[in-house]
Design a protein around this motif. Structure first.
Motif, PDB file in Angstrom:
ATOM      1  N   SER A  92       0.840  -1.195   0.000  1.00  0.00           N
ATOM      2  CA  SER A  92       0.000   0.000   0.000  1.00  0.00           C
ATOM      3  C   SER A  92       0.874   1.243   0.000  1.00  0.00           C
ATOM      4  O   SER A  92       1.953   1.255   0.595  1.00  0.00           O
ATOM      5  CB  SER A  92      -0.943   0.024   1.205  1.00  0.00           C
ATOM      6  N   GLU A  93       0.406   2.250  -0.697  1.00  0.00           N
ATOM      7  CA  GLU A  93       1.050   3.565  -0.750  1.00  0.00           C
ATOM      8  C   GLU A  93      -0.007   4.602  -0.391  1.00  0.00           C
ATOM      9  O   GLU A  93      -1.043   4.680  -1.050  1.00  0.00           O
ATOM     10  CB  GLU A  93       1.581   3.857  -2.154  1.00  0.00           C
ATOM     11  N   ILE A  94       0.266   5.376   0.630  1.00  0.00           N
ATOM     12  CA  ILE A  94      -0.659   6.427   1.040  1.00  0.00           C
ATOM     13  C   ILE A  94       0.067   7.754   0.907  1.00  0.00           C
ATOM     14  O   ILE A  94       1.163   7.927   1.449  1.00  0.00           O
ATOM     15  CB  ILE A  94      -1.156   6.206   2.481  1.00  0.00           C
ATOM     16  N   ALA A  95      -0.530   8.676   0.164  1.00  0.00           N
ATOM     17  CA  ALA A  95       0.105   9.965  -0.102  1.00  0.00           C
ATOM     18  C   ALA A  95      -0.889  11.098   0.112  1.00  0.00           C
ATOM     19  O   ALA A  95      -2.100  10.921  -0.059  1.00  0.00           O
ATOM     20  CB  ALA A  95       0.642  10.006  -1.537  1.00  0.00           C
ATOM     21  N   ASP A  96      -0.354  12.243   0.493  1.00  0.00           N
ATOM     22  CA  ASP A  96      -1.170  13.448   0.647  1.00  0.00           C
ATOM     23  C   ASP A  96      -1.494  14.014  -0.729  1.00  0.00           C
ATOM     24  O   ASP A  96      -0.646  14.003  -1.625  1.00  0.00           O
ATOM     25  CB  ASP A  96      -0.378  14.491   1.436  1.00  0.00           C
ATOM     26  N   ILE A  97      -2.696  14.522  -0.896  1.00  0.00           N
ATOM     27  CA  ILE A  97      -3.085  15.192  -2.131  1.00  0.00           C
ATOM     28  C   ILE A  97      -2.926  16.684  -1.883  1.00  0.00           C
ATOM     29  O   ILE A  97      -3.561  17.248  -0.994  1.00  0.00           O
ATOM     30  CB  ILE A  97      -4.551  14.877  -2.516  1.00  0.00           C
ATOM     31  N   GLU A  98      -2.048  17.288  -2.638  1.00  0.00           N
ATOM     32  CA  GLU A  98      -1.808  18.727  -2.509  1.00  0.00           C
ATOM     33  C   GLU A  98      -2.847  19.480  -3.318  1.00  0.00           C
ATOM     34  O   GLU A  98      -2.947  19.304  -4.525  1.00  0.00           O
ATOM     35  CB  GLU A  98      -0.402  19.079  -3.020  1.00  0.00           C
ATOM     36  N   SER A  99      -3.638  20.278  -2.618  1.00  0.00           N
ATOM     37  CA  SER A  99      -4.664  21.056  -3.284  1.00  0.00           C
ATOM     38  C   SER A  99      -4.950  22.307  -2.472  1.00  0.00           C
ATOM     39  O   SER A  99      -5.006  22.266  -1.242  1.00  0.00           O
ATOM     40  CB  SER A  99      -5.949  20.226  -3.420  1.00  0.00           C
ATOM     41  N   GLU A 100      -5.107  23.418  -3.168  1.00  0.00           N
ATOM     42  CA  GLU A 100      -5.462  24.658  -2.483  1.00  0.00           C
ATOM     43  C   GLU A 100      -6.941  24.684  -2.135  1.00  0.00           C
ATOM     44  O   GLU A 100      -7.361  25.385  -1.224  1.00  0.00           O
ATOM     45  CB  GLU A 100      -5.116  25.852  -3.376  1.00  0.00           C
ATOM     46  N   GLU A 101      -7.726  23.931  -2.855  1.00  0.00           N
ATOM     47  CA  GLU A 101      -9.171  23.944  -2.669  1.00  0.00           C
ATOM     48  C   GLU A 101      -9.640  22.983  -1.585  1.00  0.00           C
ATOM     49  O   GLU A 101     -10.629  23.241  -0.904  1.00  0.00           O
ATOM     50  CB  GLU A 101      -9.861  23.596  -3.985  1.00  0.00           C
TER      51      GLU A 101
END
Length: 146
Positions: A92-101
């Motif tokens: 498994s790979e868990i990553a943050d989603i970079e978003s200004e919204e």
């Protein structure tokens, strides 16, 4: 003198198969049996392959449910087996989603891997999860008043 009757034995036609009919039948069976045996063997192999894929799908669903049940997952990668000595493993790979919204959004990529006929097979799924502890953001401009 005694009256002797000539007893003529009547030859009755008995129903049955002739030698030619039996030989033709055996020839047809000889020609078709290898194809039938091959098709049964192929069906058995296909059933085993289908069973492997179905098992992998169930394990994928199970592992994803475990990850999601823990709440908002930590960033990073992990792997493991489904029981000791299992031929199925997972990554498994868990990553943050970079978003200004949008805040508090992470992606989960999960893969189940197994060996099948000497080859490595895998099936994957990806999904997004949000942090439910963050307050919901209201959508601006959607109120309809102008």
């Amino acid at each position: 003198m005694m009256n002797m009757k000539n007893n003529q034995t009547s030859i009755s036609v008995e129903s049955g198969f002739t030698l030619i009919e039996i030989l033709v039948t055996l020839t047809i069976l000889t020609l078709t049996m290898p194809a039938l045996v091959r098709s049964f063997g192929q069906a058995q192999r296909e059933q085993a392959l289908s069973e492997n894929k179905t098992t992998a799908l169930y394990l994928l669903k199970y592992q994803m449910a475990l990850i999601e049940s823990e709440g908002f997952p930590e960033i990073g990668s992990d792997n493991g087996e489904f029981g000791e000595g299992s031929r199925y493993t997972w990554n498994s790979e868990i990553a943050d989603i970079e978003s200004e919204e949008i805040e508090g959004l992470r992606s989960i990529n999960l893969t189940v891997i197994w060996q099948e006929q000497g080859k490595e097979k895998s099936i994957s799924v990806a999904t997004l999860v949000s942090d439910r502890q963050l307050p919901q953001q209201s959508q601006e401009g959607s109120s309809g008043t102008g």
